[in-house]
Design an enzyme around this catalytic site. Structure first.
Site, PDB file in Angstrom:
ATOM      1  N   GLU A   1      -3.188  -4.445  -2.948  1.00 16.56           N
ATOM      2  CA  GLU A   1      -3.730  -5.352  -3.972  1.00 16.56           C
ATOM      3  C   GLU A   1      -3.761  -4.673  -5.340  1.00 16.56           C
ATOM      4  OE1 GLU A   1      -4.906  -4.680  -0.994  1.00 16.56           O
ATOM      5  OE2 GLU A   1      -6.062  -6.332  -0.148  1.00 16.56           O
TER       6      GLU A   1
ATOM      7  N   ASN B   1       0.835  -1.208   0.000  1.00 17.05           N
ATOM      8  CA  ASN B   1       0.000   0.000   0.000  1.00 17.05           C
ATOM      9  C   ASN B   1       0.868   1.255   0.000  1.00 17.05           C
ATOM     10  OD1 ASN B   1       0.645  -0.796   2.701  1.00 17.05           O
ATOM     11  ND2 ASN B   1      -0.980   0.469   3.529  1.00 17.05           N
TER      12      ASN B   1
ATOM     13  N   GLU C   1       0.458   5.346   0.534  1.00 16.02           N
ATOM     14  CA  GLU C   1      -0.478   6.365   1.027  1.00 16.02           C
ATOM     15  C   GLU C   1      -0.112   7.766   0.555  1.00 16.02           C
ATOM     16  OE1 GLU C   1      -0.845   5.640   5.268  1.00 16.02           O
ATOM     17  OE2 GLU C   1      -2.041   3.826   4.867  1.00 16.02           O
TER      18      GLU C   1
ATOM     19  N   CYS D   1      -4.296   0.790  -2.241  1.00 18.87           N
ATOM     20  CA  CYS D   1      -4.100  -0.472  -1.509  1.00 18.87           C
ATOM     21  C   CYS D   1      -3.010  -1.317  -2.172  1.00 18.87           C
ATOM     22  CB  CYS D   1      -5.381  -1.279  -1.516  1.00 18.87           C
ATOM     23  SG  CYS D   1      -6.752  -0.538  -0.624  1.00 18.87           S
TER      24      CYS D   1
ATOM     25  N   CYS E   1     -10.833  -3.056  -4.378  1.00 17.73           N
ATOM     26  CA  CYS E   1      -9.844  -4.062  -4.810  1.00 17.73           C
ATOM     27  C   CYS E   1     -10.543  -5.310  -5.318  1.00 17.73           C
ATOM     28  CB  CYS E   1      -8.890  -4.405  -3.674  1.00 17.73           C
ATOM     29  SG  CYS E   1      -7.720  -3.073  -3.322  1.00 17.73           S
TER      30      CYS E   1
ATOM     31  N   CYS F   1     -10.456  -4.759   0.196  1.00 21.45           N
ATOM     32  CA  CYS F   1     -11.578  -3.813   0.256  1.00 21.45           C
ATOM     33  C   CYS F   1     -12.442  -3.980  -1.000  1.00 21.45           C
ATOM     34  CB  CYS F   1     -11.066  -2.376   0.385  1.00 21.45           C
ATOM     35  SG  CYS F   1     -10.464  -1.686  -1.171  1.00 21.45           S
TER      36      CYS F   1
END
Ligand code: THU
Length: 156
Positions: free
Chosen positions: A74, A61, A63, A72, A114, A111
């Site tokens: 993924e 991830n 940010e 993310c 994703c 999530c």
């Protein structure tokens, strides 16, 4: 009125029970947590993707101070894989998370955004992408993203 019940099968393994190839993918996901850029959440997620050509690509991830601009682990890894090896099928995706000095006890699950992105590549591959969720002791295996995304949006 009728009820339609949707069920989800999750296989729960001890790490020692995994196939050697799955252990390698799990280790790559765990080590990818170290590359996470997560100064805001301090929640380091790593993902490792096994491709049909035998390559494993890993990501984490990333940010941003404007929070929604981050991504993310993924999606970082699947977009990188598709951009690097266009058209190569995705076989298995392992996800690990590290926070507060240890890997999480309960595996982290992708999530919604994703899941939708993984579904796109599963449809392209024409076969399920196995999802491997890594906890401190237990590992969950899910036989395809549709298990995590029932009633998904389909093309019209
Ligand atoms: N995150 C992931 O990378 N993958 C998940 O499956 C859940 C959440 C990231 C997003 C954010 O950087 C941090 O974890 C906390 O939500």
């Amino acid at each position: 009125m009728e009820n339609r019940i949707i069920t989800a099968k999750i296989e729960v393994y001890q790490y020692s029970e995994l196939l050697e190839t799955d252990k390698i993918l799990v280790e790559r996901a765990k080590s990818a947590t170290k590359t996470s850029y997560s100064p805001y959440s301090k929640f380091q997620v790593g993902a490792a993707l096994l491709l049909d050509n035998g390559e494993i690509v890993a990501g984490s991830n990333q940010e941003n101070v404007a929070y929604p601009s981050g991504l993310c682990a993924e999606r970082t890894v699947i977009f990188y894989a598709s951009a690097t090896y266009p058209g190569v099928k995705f076989k298995k995706l392992a996800i690990a998370a590290y926070t507060d000095g240890d890997f999480v006890e309960e595996p982290v699950s992708p999530c919604g955004a994703c899941r939708q992105s993984i579904l796109e590549y599963e449809k392209l591959a024409g076969e399920p992408i196995e999802i491997i969720l890594v906890g401190r002791e237990k590992v969950y295996k899910i036989s395809g993203i549709r298990t995590l995304l029932p009633l998904s949006f389909e093309e019209f």
